[in-house]
Motif scaffolding. Structure first.
Motif, mmCIF file in Angstrom:
data_model
loop_
_atom_site.group_PDB
_atom_site.id
_atom_site.type_symbol
_atom_site.label_atom_id
_atom_site.label_comp_id
_atom_site.label_asym_id
_atom_site.label_seq_id
_atom_site.Cartn_x
_atom_site.Cartn_y
_atom_site.Cartn_z
ATOM 1 N N GLY A 1 79.911 73.908 156.829
ATOM 2 C CA GLY A 1 78.974 73.834 155.705
ATOM 3 C C GLY A 1 78.464 75.218 155.335
ATOM 4 O O GLY A 1 78.393 75.590 154.167
ATOM 5 N N SER B 1 81.154 77.386 153.699
ATOM 6 C CA SER B 1 81.471 77.004 152.312
ATOM 7 C C SER B 1 80.801 77.922 151.288
ATOM 8 O O SER B 1 81.284 78.070 150.169
ATOM 9 N N HIS B 2 79.707 78.583 151.685
ATOM 10 C CA HIS B 2 79.032 79.544 150.790
ATOM 11 C C HIS B 2 79.947 80.695 150.392
ATOM 12 O O HIS B 2 79.754 81.301 149.353
ATOM 13 N N GLU C 1 82.236 71.719 146.458
ATOM 14 C CA GLU C 1 81.796 70.937 147.614
ATOM 15 C C GLU C 1 82.639 69.674 147.768
ATOM 16 O O GLU C 1 82.942 69.260 148.890
ATOM 17 N N TRP D 1 85.599 70.222 150.004
ATOM 18 C CA TRP D 1 85.232 70.262 151.423
ATOM 19 C C TRP D 1 85.021 68.842 151.951
ATOM 20 O O TRP D 1 85.508 68.491 153.030
ATOM 21 N N LYS E 1 79.025 64.390 157.094
ATOM 22 C CA LYS E 1 78.586 64.826 155.757
ATOM 23 C C LYS E 1 77.179 65.410 155.829
ATOM 24 O O LYS E 1 76.880 66.432 155.215
ATOM 25 N N GLU F 1 75.987 69.264 154.990
ATOM 26 C CA GLU F 1 74.889 69.562 154.057
ATOM 27 C C GLU F 1 73.802 70.409 154.723
ATOM 28 O O GLU F 1 73.278 71.342 154.119
ATOM 29 N N LYS G 1 75.180 73.882 154.985
ATOM 30 C CA LYS G 1 75.302 74.468 153.644
ATOM 31 C C LYS G 1 73.934 74.888 153.097
ATOM 32 O O LYS G 1 73.790 75.936 152.482
#
Length: 192
Positions: A151, A154-155, A161, A164, A181, A185, A188
């Motif tokens: 997460g 992912s930045h 998103e 992913w 999930k 989050e 992230k």
């Protein structure tokens, strides 16, 4: 596109293999040529583990030389320090701040180094460090550290998103999907 290199480092039993599988799936679905190495090191619980993920227009080898990693994703802060020489000068580290004592520390032959994040940052290295274990527990399982790290990672990727989450769904058993999930989050959206 030039080939990008990601090294995933950790301690056996932390889920680095699943993280590399999810990342490989994500990047393949995004249209990249992807090579994921076998796990190097002692993948049994407690030993150091390194996995290489390379992606780009055409990738010929799964291995990454020292000084070539665009990203180091680390499950444990001492493993981050041990593998710093793989990072490019412009590279980015995403790390869990968790400390897992290696055998020399357990036996009393060595002491765990202090203030590793500060020491790494003092070298001018870009390091994104957070307590992934606490966030994984908040999501519902301490085993979700790997997903919290993804997460956060992912930045640094220009991928939606939804891509992913599709890769999570393809690689995580259905009964653990919601938990994962949530872990994604939390990683992230972490503000540290």
């Amino acid at each position: 596109m030039d080939t990008k290199n990601v090294i995933i480092v950790g301690v056996g039993g932390q889920g680095s293999l699943l993280a590399s599988k999810i990342l490989g799936h994500l990047l393949t679905n995004a249209g990249f040529d992807v090579k994921v190495s076998e796990v190097h090191g002692m993948s049994q619980r407690g030993g150091s583990v390194i996995t290489y993920v390379r992606f780009g227009d055409k990738v010929f080898s799964p291995t990454i030389d020292k000084g070539q990693a665009d990203f180091i994703v680390s499950f444990e802060i001492l493993e981050t320090a041990r593998n710093l020489d793989y990072l490019k000068p412009s590279g980015q580290i995403v790390t869990n701040t968790q400390q897992i004592d290696p055998m020399p520390v357990i036996t009393g032959a060595a002491e765990y180094p202090e203030n590793l994040v500060e020491k790494i940052r003092a070298k001018g290295v870009k390091i994104d460090a957070m307590d992934c274990l606490s966030l994984a527990r908040e999501a519902g399982s301490p085993k979700a550290v790997n997903i919290v790290l993804l997460g956060r990672l992912s930045h640094y990727f220009d991928l939606p998103e939804s891509a992913w989450l599709n890769s999570l769904k393809a690689n995580v058993p259905e009964k653990f999907l919601e938990l994962n999930k949530k872990a994604f989050e939390l990683g992230k959206n972490f503000q540290g």
